[in-house]
Every structure is written in C-alpha cells, then in structure tokens.
Design an enzyme around this catalytic site. Sequence first.
Site, PDB file in Angstrom:
ATOM      1  N   TRP A   1       0.829  -1.207   0.000  1.00 30.12           N
ATOM      2  CA  TRP A   1       0.000   0.000   0.000  1.00 30.12           C
ATOM      3  C   TRP A   1       0.865   1.259   0.000  1.00 30.12           C
ATOM      4  O   TRP A   1       0.621   2.197   0.738  1.00 30.12           O
ATOM      5  CB  TRP A   1      -0.959   0.018   1.199  1.00 30.12           C
ATOM      6  CG  TRP A   1      -1.655  -1.265   1.453  1.00 30.12           C
ATOM      7  CD1 TRP A   1      -1.482  -2.077   2.526  1.00 30.12           C
ATOM      8  CD2 TRP A   1      -2.607  -1.910   0.619  1.00 30.12           C
ATOM      9  NE1 TRP A   1      -2.282  -3.188   2.416  1.00 30.12           N
ATOM     10  CE2 TRP A   1      -2.991  -3.113   1.251  1.00 30.12           C
ATOM     11  CE3 TRP A   1      -3.194  -1.609  -0.609  1.00 30.12           C
ATOM     12  CZ2 TRP A   1      -3.914  -4.004   0.713  1.00 30.12           C
ATOM     13  CZ3 TRP A   1      -4.112  -2.495  -1.146  1.00 30.12           C
ATOM     14  CH2 TRP A   1      -4.464  -3.668  -0.498  1.00 30.12           C
TER      15      TRP A   1
ATOM     16  N   PHE B   1     -23.569   2.334 -13.302  1.00 33.86           N
ATOM     17  CA  PHE B   1     -24.733   2.678 -12.500  1.00 33.86           C
ATOM     18  C   PHE B   1     -25.402   1.454 -11.910  1.00 33.86           C
ATOM     19  O   PHE B   1     -26.099   1.547 -10.897  1.00 33.86           O
ATOM     20  CB  PHE B   1     -25.749   3.489 -13.320  1.00 33.86           C
ATOM     21  CG  PHE B   1     -26.496   2.671 -14.340  1.00 33.86           C
ATOM     22  CD1 PHE B   1     -27.707   2.091 -14.003  1.00 33.86           C
ATOM     23  CD2 PHE B   1     -25.988   2.495 -15.620  1.00 33.86           C
ATOM     24  CE1 PHE B   1     -28.406   1.337 -14.935  1.00 33.86           C
ATOM     25  CE2 PHE B   1     -26.681   1.751 -16.545  1.00 33.86           C
ATOM     26  CZ  PHE B   1     -27.892   1.164 -16.202  1.00 33.86           C
ATOM     27  N   THR B   2     -25.182   0.295 -12.498  1.00 31.57           N
ATOM     28  CA  THR B   2     -25.821  -0.917 -11.996  1.00 31.57           C
ATOM     29  C   THR B   2     -25.348  -1.287 -10.598  1.00 31.57           C
ATOM     30  O   THR B   2     -26.000  -2.067  -9.904  1.00 31.57           O
ATOM     31  CB  THR B   2     -25.593  -2.109 -12.951  1.00 31.57           C
ATOM     32  OG1 THR B   2     -24.192  -2.292 -13.140  1.00 31.57           O
ATOM     33  CG2 THR B   2     -26.262  -1.873 -14.287  1.00 31.57           C
TER      34      THR B   2
END
Length: 102
Positions: free
Chosen positions: A13, A30-31
């Site tokens: 990280w 958008f789903t």
Amino acid sequence: MRLFPNEDSDKRWDKSVKDLGLEILCVSQFTLHATLKGNKPDFHRAMAPSEAPDFYANFLAQLRKSYKPELIKDGRFGEMMNVSIVNDGPVTMMIDSKNRNL
C-alpha cells in the site's frame, strides 16, 4: 490512493497509479446502485439519466487534467460493453461520489 506495493522495499500500500505511471480504465457502472424491487432491479439510487453523462464527462476531464491524458481510458457511457480485466490484488475499492471524506 496508494494501492500498490513498493517493489524496492516490499512495503504494501505504498505506491499510487501516478507513482507507477499506470493506465486508468474508467467505466461508468450505475448498476452498482441497483436494489431489488420484487424480482426486478430498481435503479432509483443511481444518478438521474439527465445528469449522469455530464457528471461522468466532467469526472474524466478532471482526471485527465490531473494525470497523463493518454493513460486515461474509458468506455462509452450508457452502452453495453464487454470489458475484460484481471484483478491483481486482494481488494476492490469502492469510490462514492457522495462520500466527501475521500
């Protein structure tokens, strides 16, 4: 976001897309905001269709301003697309445009 390891120090990280000069693939999705209404998907939590294309275009423009435009790839908004990717990592990050703490 620092999502990638630093190969020199084995530190997880530690590196960002910018640090490593990687490409970014943006696909409107958008789903992801669908809920079930009975046995059918309901998209009432998604942004309104009249607002979403401009929002997405503005997001891409801002991204291209802050990074190398040639490394920003995107799909066609609202189109059926067949996208193949290989997830290389243990996590998926969800970025919510309404969450101002990012």
